[in-house]
Design a protein around this motif. Structure first.
Motif, PDB file in Angstrom:
ATOM      1  N   MET A  48       0.983  -1.356  -0.008  1.00 33.84           N
ATOM      2  CA  MET A  48       0.118   0.077   0.127  1.00 33.84           C
ATOM      3  C   MET A  48       0.963   1.258   0.045  1.00 33.84           C
ATOM      4  O   MET A  48       0.623   2.252  -0.747  1.00 33.84           O
ATOM      5  N   LYS A  49       2.025   1.244   0.822  1.00 36.92           N
ATOM      6  CA  LYS A  49       2.897   2.408   1.037  1.00 36.92           C
ATOM      7  C   LYS A  49       3.475   2.690  -0.475  1.00 36.92           C
ATOM      8  O   LYS A  49       3.848   3.910  -1.060  1.00 36.92           O
ATOM      9  N   LEU A  91      12.399   2.907   5.199  1.00 34.46           N
ATOM     10  CA  LEU A  91      11.506   2.339   6.157  1.00 34.46           C
ATOM     11  C   LEU A  91      11.718   0.814   6.140  1.00 34.46           C
ATOM     12  O   LEU A  91      11.818   0.058   5.215  1.00 34.46           O
ATOM     13  N   GLN A  93      10.040  -2.270   7.829  1.00 34.97           N
ATOM     14  CA  GLN A  93       8.703  -2.540   8.312  1.00 34.97           C
ATOM     15  C   GLN A  93       8.647  -3.323   9.426  1.00 34.97           C
ATOM     16  O   GLN A  93       9.493  -4.492   9.680  1.00 34.97           O
ATOM     17  N   THR A 137       2.232   6.896  12.509  1.00 35.17           N
ATOM     18  CA  THR A 137       0.944   6.899  13.030  1.00 35.17           C
ATOM     19  C   THR A 137       0.524   7.764  13.845  1.00 35.17           C
ATOM     20  O   THR A 137      -0.559   8.458  13.880  1.00 35.17           O
ATOM     21  N   ILE A 165       6.880   2.453  18.544  1.00 33.29           N
ATOM     22  CA  ILE A 165       6.564   3.256  17.273  1.00 33.29           C
ATOM     23  C   ILE A 165       5.127   3.752  17.275  1.00 33.29           C
ATOM     24  O   ILE A 165       4.777   4.969  16.561  1.00 33.29           O
ATOM     25  N   TYR A 227      -4.699  -1.895  14.026  1.00 36.46           N
ATOM     26  CA  TYR A 227      -4.603  -2.371  12.729  1.00 36.46           C
ATOM     27  C   TYR A 227      -4.531  -4.152  12.953  1.00 36.46           C
ATOM     28  O   TYR A 227      -3.555  -4.595  12.550  1.00 36.46           O
ATOM     29  N   ASN A 231      -9.068  -6.378   9.301  1.00 39.53           N
ATOM     30  CA  ASN A 231      -9.347  -4.970   9.574  1.00 39.53           C
ATOM     31  C   ASN A 231     -10.155  -4.642  10.864  1.00 39.53           C
ATOM     32  O   ASN A 231     -11.134  -3.833  10.643  1.00 39.53           O
ATOM     33  N   PRO A 251     -11.737   0.099   8.726  1.00 37.85           N
ATOM     34  CA  PRO A 251     -10.861   0.749   7.858  1.00 37.85           C
ATOM     35  C   PRO A 251     -11.398   2.267   7.689  1.00 37.85           C
ATOM     36  O   PRO A 251     -12.426   2.631   7.933  1.00 37.85           O
ATOM     37  N   GLY A 252     -10.484   3.033   7.218  1.00 36.49           N
ATOM     38  CA  GLY A 252     -10.954   4.209   6.588  1.00 36.49           C
ATOM     39  C   GLY A 252     -10.516   5.596   7.609  1.00 36.49           C
ATOM     40  O   GLY A 252     -11.135   6.573   7.288  1.00 36.49           O
ATOM     41  N   GLY A 253     -10.103   5.125   8.670  1.00 37.53           N
ATOM     42  CA  GLY A 253      -9.709   6.347   9.913  1.00 37.53           C
ATOM     43  C   GLY A 253      -8.023   6.773   9.459  1.00 37.53           C
ATOM     44  O   GLY A 253      -7.903   7.340   8.820  1.00 37.53           O
ATOM     45  N   GLY A 255      -5.445   4.903   9.492  1.00 29.06           N
ATOM     46  CA  GLY A 255      -4.512   4.178   8.371  1.00 29.06           C
ATOM     47  C   GLY A 255      -4.295   4.856   7.231  1.00 29.06           C
ATOM     48  O   GLY A 255      -2.882   5.075   6.997  1.00 29.06           O
TER      49      GLY A 255
HETATM   50  N1  LIG Z   1       8.086   0.490  10.296  1.00 30.37           N
HETATM   51  C1  LIG Z   1       6.871   0.575  10.580  1.00 30.37           C
HETATM   52  N2  LIG Z   1       6.066  -0.618  10.685  1.00 30.37           N
HETATM   53  C2  LIG Z   1       4.776  -0.416  11.079  1.00 30.37           C
HETATM   54  C3  LIG Z   1       4.081   0.502  11.098  1.00 30.37           C
HETATM   55  C4  LIG Z   1       4.858   1.906  10.807  1.00 30.37           C
HETATM   56  O1  LIG Z   1       4.243   3.016  10.941  1.00 30.37           O
HETATM   57  N3  LIG Z   1       6.166   1.836  10.641  1.00 30.37           N
HETATM   58  N4  LIG Z   1       2.740   0.890  11.167  1.00 30.37           N
HETATM   59  C5  LIG Z   1       1.889  -0.492  11.255  1.00 30.37           C
HETATM   60  C6  LIG Z   1       1.154  -0.704  10.228  1.00 30.37           C
HETATM   61  N5  LIG Z   1       0.784   0.125   8.969  1.00 30.37           N
HETATM   62  C7  LIG Z   1       1.987   0.527   8.680  1.00 30.37           C
HETATM   63  O2  LIG Z   1       2.990   0.075   8.424  1.00 30.37           O
HETATM   64  C8  LIG Z   1      -0.489   0.158   8.604  1.00 30.37           C
HETATM   65  C9  LIG Z   1      -1.504  -0.433   9.029  1.00 30.37           C
HETATM   66  C10 LIG Z   1      -2.897  -0.004   8.287  1.00 30.37           C
HETATM   67  C11 LIG Z   1      -3.004   0.770   7.381  1.00 30.37           C
HETATM   68  C12 LIG Z   1      -4.230   1.185   6.728  1.00 30.37           C
HETATM   69  O3  LIG Z   1      -4.297   2.048   6.034  1.00 30.37           O
HETATM   70  N6  LIG Z   1      -5.199   0.287   6.820  1.00 30.37           N
HETATM   71  C13 LIG Z   1      -6.332   0.473   6.144  1.00 30.37           C
HETATM   72  C14 LIG Z   1      -7.053  -0.785   5.946  1.00 30.37           C
HETATM   73  C15 LIG Z   1      -6.047  -1.744   5.016  1.00 30.37           C
HETATM   74  C16 LIG Z   1      -6.969  -2.904   4.194  1.00 30.37           C
HETATM   75  O4  LIG Z   1      -7.720  -2.461   3.430  1.00 30.37           O
HETATM   76  O5  LIG Z   1      -6.880  -4.020   4.571  1.00 30.37           O
HETATM   77  C17 LIG Z   1      -7.218   1.549   6.744  1.00 30.37           C
HETATM   78  O6  LIG Z   1      -7.058   1.682   8.191  1.00 30.37           O
HETATM   79  O7  LIG Z   1      -8.162   2.059   6.376  1.00 30.37           O
HETATM   80  C18 LIG Z   1      -1.815   1.544   7.063  1.00 30.37           C
HETATM   81  C19 LIG Z   1      -0.526   1.362   7.828  1.00 30.37           C
HETATM   82  C20 LIG Z   1       2.837  -1.742  11.496  1.00 30.37           C
HETATM   83  N7  LIG Z   1       4.015  -1.622  11.199  1.00 30.37           N
END
Ligand SMILES: Nc1nc2c(c(=O)[nH]1)N[C@@H](CN(C=O)c1ccc(C(=O)N[C@@H](CCC(=O)O)C(=O)O)cc1)CN2
Length: 277
Positions: A48-49, A91, A93, A137, A165, A227, A231, A251-253, A255
């Motif tokens: 996604m990123k 990044l 993850q 986040t 984090i 998360y 979802n 979802p949709g907040g 994220g």
């Molecule tokens: N190095 C990092 N690792 C992780 C981070 C981070 O910020 N840095 N955060 C979390 C998870 N995360 C990003 O990595 C993350 C989780 C969820 C979403 C998101 O947009 N979710 C959507 C739904 C997704 C779907 O359709 O399945 C939403 O909430 O609308 C974005 C980022 C863990 N690790």
């Protein structure tokens, strides 16, 4: 009527701001993304990123490492990316496999390339009100609160969770916004009672539907930074909806704003203009 605090308009506003800023940079920003192992959620989030990066004109350089990689091999890659002038942001993850030292790996990332705000130095800088990138986040949550004109000053904000984090940097950043912050964690007694005193509750605990509507003070604001697989957020949305005045959906907040903040930090790093939050 409970207000729904959607993330997409916030993310769009950030992206618009970025498109304008990018016109003033004479290079294409580049972000290196690293996943270690085959955690399905990690692959989904990083994809996604990367897709969001491409849409914004940021070039992602993907590194997908085997789950058996050694610490030395991971550090070697981070060192290589640190010294690559073309790479603006790195990044790594979370999570990475348990045999690896995640803190050491995060802290190896050069401060100016820490667009994800995961190094100890970025964390310390943020706590001291200095100019580094806040973890994405927490940065997203603060951006979302400001977008919806929610006052933080003098408000009692209860953060549930203390991860390095999310919960910890968030609590610290909220103090800088003049909020009175209580951080709850697994050893906190009477979490329900503490949550019941909050003007704003932020759930970052990593447990699906942990926060129940009966804990929430009438009219409080609820932000769900969860998360979990499938979802699921950290908030029991249905029961909280009845009690609060505003709530973020999952979802949709939070994220989509989290991803937008990563893009923003990457573009700012490329422009050598690191900016607090
Ligand atoms: N190095 C990092 N690792 C992780 C981070 C981070 O910020 N840095 N955060 C979390 C998870 N995360 C990003 O990595 C993350 C989780 C969820 C979403 C998101 O947009 N979710 C959507 C739904 C997704 C779907 O359709 O399945 C939403 O909430 O609308 C974005 C980022 C863990 N690790």
């Amino acid at each position: 009527m409970t207000k729904l605090l959607y993330g997409n308009p916030v993310a769009s506003e950030i992206q618009l701001r970025l498109l304008n800023y990018m016109k003033s940079i004479n290079k294409q920003p580049k972000i290196a993304t690293i996943i270690v192992g085959d955690d399905v959620s990690s692959h989904k989030y990083v994809n996604m990123k990367e897709m969001a990066s491409v849409k914004m004109g940021i070039e992602p350089l993907s590194f997908r490492l085997d789950k058996h990689i050694t610490q030395d091999e991971l550090i070697e890659l981070i060192d290589k990316l640190n010294s690559d002038y073309e790479v603006d942001g790195i990044l790594l993850q979370h999570p990475i496999p348990g045999h690896l030292n995640e803190r050491e790996a995060f802290d190896r990332i050069l401060l100016e390339k820490d667009v994800d705000g995961v190094t100890s130095t970025s964390f310390g800088d943020i706590a001291m009100g200095k100019n580094s990138f806040l973890s994405c986040t927490p940065a997203a949550i603060i951006e979302l609160i400001k977008y919806y004109d929610i006052e933080m000053k003098s408000k009692h904000i209860v953060v549930i969770g203390r991860s390095s984090i999310l919960g910890k940097p968030l609590s610290s950043a909220l103090i800088n916004e003049d909020a009175t912050v209580t951080t709850c964690h697994s050893y906190t007694r009477n979490v329900e009672e503490i949550v019941g005193q909050a003007d704003i509750v932020i759930a970052a605990v990593g447990k699906p539907k942990f926060v129940k509507g009966k804990w929430i003070k009438e009219g409080a604001i609820v932000i769900d930074a969860g998360y979990n697989p499938g979802n699921a957020g950290d908030v029991d949305y249905g029961s909280c909806l009845e009690k609060c005045s505003a709530i973020t959906p999952v979802p949709g907040g939070v994220g989509p704003v989290t991803i937008a903040k990563l893009l923003e930090h990457t573009v700012l790093a490329a422009g050598k203009k690191a900016k607090y939050i």
